[in-house]
Design an enzyme around this catalytic site. Structure first.
Site, mmCIF file in Angstrom:
data_model
loop_
_atom_site.group_PDB
_atom_site.id
_atom_site.type_symbol
_atom_site.label_atom_id
_atom_site.label_comp_id
_atom_site.label_asym_id
_atom_site.label_seq_id
_atom_site.Cartn_x
_atom_site.Cartn_y
_atom_site.Cartn_z
ATOM 1 N N TYR A 72 73.844 96.077 90.998
ATOM 2 C CA TYR A 72 73.335 95.108 90.019
ATOM 3 C C TYR A 72 73.922 93.712 90.273
ATOM 4 O O TYR A 72 73.196 92.715 90.306
ATOM 5 C CB TYR A 72 73.698 95.599 88.617
ATOM 6 C CG TYR A 72 73.193 94.742 87.486
ATOM 7 C CD1 TYR A 72 71.864 94.774 87.095
ATOM 8 C CD2 TYR A 72 74.061 93.902 86.778
ATOM 9 C CE1 TYR A 72 71.405 93.988 86.039
ATOM 10 C CE2 TYR A 72 73.614 93.127 85.725
ATOM 11 C CZ TYR A 72 72.278 93.177 85.356
ATOM 12 O OH TYR A 72 71.835 92.395 84.322
ATOM 13 N N LYS A 117 72.015 90.232 91.333
ATOM 14 C CA LYS A 117 72.079 89.020 90.510
ATOM 15 C C LYS A 117 72.737 87.859 91.257
ATOM 16 O O LYS A 117 72.404 86.695 91.020
ATOM 17 C CB LYS A 117 72.810 89.318 89.197
ATOM 18 C CG LYS A 117 72.075 90.332 88.310
ATOM 19 C CD LYS A 117 70.671 89.873 87.952
ATOM 20 C CE LYS A 117 70.004 90.741 86.907
ATOM 21 N NZ LYS A 117 68.678 90.248 86.519
HETATM 22 P P1 NAP Z 1 65.567 95.670 78.836
HETATM 23 O O1 NAP Z 1 65.617 95.581 77.358
HETATM 24 O O2 NAP Z 1 65.941 96.946 79.510
HETATM 25 O O3 NAP Z 1 64.100 95.231 79.301
HETATM 26 C C1 NAP Z 1 63.773 95.205 80.656
HETATM 27 C C2 NAP Z 1 62.362 94.713 80.807
HETATM 28 O O4 NAP Z 1 62.028 94.714 82.214
HETATM 29 C C3 NAP Z 1 61.360 95.607 80.126
HETATM 30 O O5 NAP Z 1 60.317 94.811 79.605
HETATM 31 C C4 NAP Z 1 60.848 96.475 81.258
HETATM 32 O O6 NAP Z 1 59.574 96.976 80.930
HETATM 33 C C5 NAP Z 1 60.830 95.477 82.418
HETATM 34 N N1 NAP Z 1 60.864 96.088 83.745
HETATM 35 C C6 NAP Z 1 61.817 96.909 84.250
HETATM 36 N N2 NAP Z 1 61.502 97.258 85.513
HETATM 37 C C7 NAP Z 1 60.341 96.634 85.809
HETATM 38 C C8 NAP Z 1 59.504 96.590 86.944
HETATM 39 N N3 NAP Z 1 59.805 97.271 88.065
HETATM 40 N N4 NAP Z 1 58.378 95.849 86.904
HETATM 41 C C9 NAP Z 1 58.061 95.157 85.794
HETATM 42 N N5 NAP Z 1 58.807 95.143 84.684
HETATM 43 C C10 NAP Z 1 59.926 95.882 84.692
HETATM 44 O O7 NAP Z 1 66.476 94.566 79.522
HETATM 45 P P2 NAP Z 1 67.071 93.191 78.950
HETATM 46 O O8 NAP Z 1 68.440 93.465 78.480
HETATM 47 O O9 NAP Z 1 66.096 92.522 78.077
HETATM 48 O O10 NAP Z 1 67.233 92.391 80.324
HETATM 49 C C11 NAP Z 1 66.301 91.420 80.769
HETATM 50 C C12 NAP Z 1 66.908 90.698 81.962
HETATM 51 O O11 NAP Z 1 68.152 90.122 81.583
HETATM 52 C C13 NAP Z 1 67.225 91.619 83.144
HETATM 53 O O12 NAP Z 1 66.957 90.944 84.343
HETATM 54 C C14 NAP Z 1 68.700 91.868 82.999
HETATM 55 O O13 NAP Z 1 69.316 92.186 84.218
HETATM 56 C C15 NAP Z 1 69.163 90.523 82.469
HETATM 57 N N6 NAP Z 1 70.449 90.584 81.774
HETATM 58 C C16 NAP Z 1 70.580 91.314 80.627
HETATM 59 C C17 NAP Z 1 71.825 91.339 79.995
HETATM 60 C C18 NAP Z 1 72.060 92.111 78.725
HETATM 61 O O14 NAP Z 1 73.221 92.148 78.269
HETATM 62 N N7 NAP Z 1 71.057 92.692 78.105
HETATM 63 C C19 NAP Z 1 72.897 90.652 80.556
HETATM 64 C C20 NAP Z 1 72.723 89.936 81.719
HETATM 65 C C21 NAP Z 1 71.470 89.900 82.321
HETATM 66 P P3 NAP Z 1 59.073 98.412 81.397
HETATM 67 O O15 NAP Z 1 60.208 99.352 81.157
HETATM 68 O O16 NAP Z 1 57.863 98.686 80.618
HETATM 69 O O17 NAP Z 1 58.743 98.193 82.820
#
Ligand code: NAP
Length: 245
Positions: A155, A159
């Protein structure tokens, strides 16, 4: 603030992406919401946005890791909306494990979705941006890409790759009035962090003493897509309550 703009948001069905979709729509943008799951949640997000804010909002089912599928989805979005002005590469997954035992397929899956997925989207959207002499690309990275994280080599590598991708695209497309910036969230409360216990050592490591909300990240995405950020490119901005400073 964003009326007349057409924005594509990957991973817009849940979490941070759904908050970005909502805030973009509230700011007047028409939105295309991409997710790879059943599509039900993306349809729900679009229904709420069009009902609440009167914008055009359509869901698309596409695995961002699939180069060909991204090509045909971007073509369909162009057909449905006429053009594209803003791209938010937010789709992401985790498959955590210690490096000594991490499965090759877990490394590949995370790089394919998080890093190659962003490449695939930029690759297929950039000809539109170049033709329009306008584009705003916002990539969602992570503080893990800045600091590393034990148990997240795949991961964090994906990133960190987002940062190099962001800066290279920013340099390459600047002359076409296309900016490319990255957001590096810290701990944000979504499905991805559902297992994290927001107490004890975690809380102590965050100067603001709380996890972030998806809207905290989405507000920055709106700013980066707006005219106020026209002179900002190649930047990586943390939204982490001070965690990685
Ligand atoms: P999340 O709630 O798990 O949502 C992930 C989203 O990505 C969902 O809409 C999922 O939809 C979609 N997705 C996953 N694989 C995909 C694929 N192959 N093609 C198209 N869509 C896909 O995650 P989140 O926490 O909102 O995170 C969003 C972004 O922020 C990510 O890049 C994550 O790495 C980053 N981030 C999050 C955090 C945190 O603390 N939450 C921290 C740092 C960075 P489906 O499952 O329907 O495909």
């Amino acid at each position: 603030m964003l009326s007349g703009k057409i924005a594509v948001i990957t991973g817009g069905s849940r979490g941070i992406g759904a908050a970005v979709a909502d805030k973009f729509a509230q700011a007047g943008a028409d939105i295309a919401v991409i997710s790879s799951g059943s599509g039900e949640l993306a349809r729900e997000v679009c229904g709420i946005c069009s009902e609440r804010y009167g914008v055009k909002a359509l869901p698309y089912r596409c695995d961002v890791a699939d180069f060909e599928a991204v090509g045909s989805t971007v073509a369909k979005i162009k057909e449905d909306f006429g053009t594209i002005h803003i791209l938010v590469n937010n789709a992401g997954i985790t498959k955590d494990g210690l490096i000594a035992t991490m499965k090759e397929r877990d490394f590949d899956a995370v790089i394919s979705t998080n890093l190659k997925g962003a490449f695939n989207m930029i690759r297929h959207c950039s000809p539109v941006f170049i033709r329009n002499k306008y584009g705003r690309i916002i990539n969602v990275g992570s503080v893990a890409g800045l600091m590393g994280n034990a148990g997240q080599a795949n991961y964090a590598a994906s990133k960190a790759g987002i940062i190099g991708l962001t800066k290279s695209v920013a340099r390459e497309l600047a002359s076409k009035n296309v900016t490319c910036n990255a957001i590096a969230p810290g701990f944000i409360r979504t499905d991805m962090t559902a297992d994290i216990d927001e107490s004890g050592p975690l809380l102590a490591s965050i100067p603001l003493r709380r996890m972030g909300a998806p809207g905290d990240v989405a507000s920055l995405a709106v700013f980066l897509a707006s005219g106020g950020a026209d002179y900002i490119t190649g930047e990586v901005i943390r939204v982490d309550g001070g965690l990685a400073m």
